[in-house]
Scaffold this motif. Structure first.
Motif, PDB file in Angstrom:
ATOM      1  N   VAL A   9      65.409  38.649 -46.009  1.00  0.00           N
ATOM      2  CA  VAL A   9      64.463  39.890 -46.514  1.00  0.00           C
ATOM      3  C   VAL A   9      63.736  39.321 -47.784  1.00  0.00           C
ATOM      4  O   VAL A   9      62.603  39.618 -48.030  1.00  0.00           O
ATOM      5  N   ALA A  10      64.500  38.775 -48.531  1.00  0.00           N
ATOM      6  CA  ALA A  10      64.213  38.370 -50.202  1.00  0.00           C
ATOM      7  C   ALA A  10      62.929  37.467 -49.822  1.00  0.00           C
ATOM      8  O   ALA A  10      61.928  37.519 -50.616  1.00  0.00           O
ATOM      9  N   ALA A  11      63.147  36.498 -49.008  1.00  0.00           N
ATOM     10  CA  ALA A  11      62.053  35.637 -48.692  1.00  0.00           C
ATOM     11  C   ALA A  11      60.759  35.962 -48.384  1.00  0.00           C
ATOM     12  O   ALA A  11      59.677  35.749 -48.897  1.00  0.00           O
ATOM     13  N   GLU A  12      60.972  37.081 -47.749  1.00  0.00           N
ATOM     14  CA  GLU A  12      59.791  37.823 -46.841  1.00  0.00           C
ATOM     15  C   GLU A  12      59.090  38.687 -47.961  1.00  0.00           C
ATOM     16  O   GLU A  12      57.965  38.980 -48.268  1.00  0.00           O
ATOM     17  N   ALA A  13      60.078  39.404 -48.747  1.00  0.00           N
ATOM     18  CA  ALA A  13      59.501  40.155 -49.721  1.00  0.00           C
ATOM     19  C   ALA A  13      59.051  39.715 -50.932  1.00  0.00           C
ATOM     20  O   ALA A  13      58.057  40.512 -51.819  1.00  0.00           O
ATOM     21  N   ALA A  14      59.221  38.428 -51.385  1.00  0.00           N
ATOM     22  CA  ALA A  14      58.509  37.739 -52.198  1.00  0.00           C
ATOM     23  C   ALA A  14      56.895  37.569 -52.148  1.00  0.00           C
ATOM     24  O   ALA A  14      56.204  37.454 -53.125  1.00  0.00           O
ATOM     25  N   ARG A  15      56.681  37.778 -50.756  1.00  0.00           N
ATOM     26  CA  ARG A  15      55.146  37.696 -50.557  1.00  0.00           C
ATOM     27  C   ARG A  15      54.412  39.095 -50.141  1.00  0.00           C
ATOM     28  O   ARG A  15      53.510  39.591 -50.197  1.00  0.00           O
ATOM     29  N   GLY A  16      55.609  40.224 -50.216  1.00  0.00           N
ATOM     30  CA  GLY A  16      54.902  41.609 -50.260  1.00  0.00           C
ATOM     31  C   GLY A  16      54.708  42.131 -51.339  1.00  0.00           C
ATOM     32  O   GLY A  16      54.890  41.756 -52.457  1.00  0.00           O
ATOM     33  N   GLU A  74      55.409  50.016 -44.858  1.00  0.00           N
ATOM     34  CA  GLU A  74      54.722  50.128 -43.396  1.00  0.00           C
ATOM     35  C   GLU A  74      53.125  50.277 -43.594  1.00  0.00           C
ATOM     36  O   GLU A  74      52.665  49.677 -43.164  1.00  0.00           O
ATOM     37  N   ARG A  75      53.128  51.217 -44.485  1.00  0.00           N
ATOM     38  CA  ARG A  75      51.599  51.278 -44.719  1.00  0.00           C
ATOM     39  C   ARG A  75      50.868  50.215 -45.325  1.00  0.00           C
ATOM     40  O   ARG A  75      49.598  49.989 -45.185  1.00  0.00           O
ATOM     41  N   CYS A  76      51.604  49.251 -46.054  1.00  0.00           N
ATOM     42  CA  CYS A  76      51.135  48.008 -46.879  1.00  0.00           C
ATOM     43  C   CYS A  76      51.071  47.167 -45.613  1.00  0.00           C
ATOM     44  O   CYS A  76      50.652  45.867 -45.975  1.00  0.00           O
ATOM     45  N   THR A  77      51.368  47.396 -44.381  1.00  0.00           N
ATOM     46  CA  THR A  77      51.592  46.326 -43.332  1.00  0.00           C
ATOM     47  C   THR A  77      52.499  45.149 -43.803  1.00  0.00           C
ATOM     48  O   THR A  77      52.007  43.868 -43.383  1.00  0.00           O
ATOM     49  N   ALA A  78      53.397  45.317 -44.585  1.00  0.00           N
ATOM     50  CA  ALA A  78      54.291  43.912 -44.851  1.00  0.00           C
ATOM     51  C   ALA A  78      55.609  44.153 -44.397  1.00  0.00           C
ATOM     52  O   ALA A  78      56.163  45.335 -43.963  1.00  0.00           O
ATOM     53  N   SER A  79      56.050  43.149 -43.848  1.00  0.00           N
ATOM     54  CA  SER A  79      57.390  42.842 -43.443  1.00  0.00           C
ATOM     55  C   SER A  79      58.474  43.155 -44.287  1.00  0.00           C
ATOM     56  O   SER A  79      59.670  43.489 -43.705  1.00  0.00           O
ATOM     57  N   LEU A 107      63.800  45.991 -47.229  1.00  0.00           N
ATOM     58  CA  LEU A 107      63.682  46.368 -48.776  1.00  0.00           C
ATOM     59  C   LEU A 107      64.587  45.306 -49.419  1.00  0.00           C
ATOM     60  O   LEU A 107      65.979  45.516 -48.943  1.00  0.00           O
ATOM     61  N   VAL A 108      64.225  44.805 -50.624  1.00  0.00           N
ATOM     62  CA  VAL A 108      65.160  44.278 -51.687  1.00  0.00           C
ATOM     63  C   VAL A 108      65.048  45.068 -52.657  1.00  0.00           C
ATOM     64  O   VAL A 108      64.125  45.492 -53.381  1.00  0.00           O
ATOM     65  N   LEU A 109      66.667  45.680 -52.791  1.00  0.00           N
ATOM     66  CA  LEU A 109      66.622  46.643 -53.942  1.00  0.00           C
ATOM     67  C   LEU A 109      67.100  46.086 -55.152  1.00  0.00           C
ATOM     68  O   LEU A 109      67.875  45.563 -55.525  1.00  0.00           O
TER      69      LEU A 109
END
Length: 148
Positions: A9-16, A74-79, A107-109
């Protein structure tokens, strides 16, 4: 197992998108607002919830804030997304529960419990009820990278 999920999740959140919000609660209601104090959600806890301490109230406010952060993601269409959540500093709460709930929803909190100011505290004490569906959820986006 949670560490592996957190890393993915952290790897994906870095792009979100990066989100930032404050939350506070009393035993009968909770508030979520943007970092600048813009109100987003102020509501009574559901009647079926047992809120018999301030600690439970603030943990539930954190869960509601994470639920709202998931709607923004979700509204940002981010994973996945990063979320900075400021909670009322004077109440103990279970960081592990909130962290696990965050990871499960992409989500990364970053949990902040010692912030000198939390505008949601005053909102919770004095504000009129606010339906999150009528609020501008864009106020929760701190860094709009990759946000639509």
């Amino acid at each position: 197992m949670l560490a592996g999920a957190r890393a993915r999740v952290a790897a994906e959140a870095a792009r979100g998108p990066r989100l930032a919000m404050c939350a506070a609660a009393r035993r009968d209601r909770f508030a979520v607002c943007a970092m600048d104090g813009t109100p987003v959600w102020l509501a009574a806890f559901h009647a079926d919830l047992i809120v018999d301490s301030e600690a439970i109230a603030i943990e539930l406010a954190g869960m509601h804030a994470l639920w709202l952060a998931e709607r923004v993601r979700e509204r940002c269409t981010a994973s996945a997304a990063m979320v900075r959540l400021v909670l009322t500093p004077r109440h103990p709460m279970t960081a592990v529960v909130l962290d696990t709930a965050a990871i499960a929803t992409g989500l990364v909190l970053e949990l902040v419990v010692d912030a000198p100011v939390n505008p949601a505290v005053e909102l919770c004490a004095t504000g009129a009820l606010i339906d999150w569906r009528r609020a501008d959820l864009g106020t929760l986006i701190d860094d709009p990278r990759n946000a639509s």
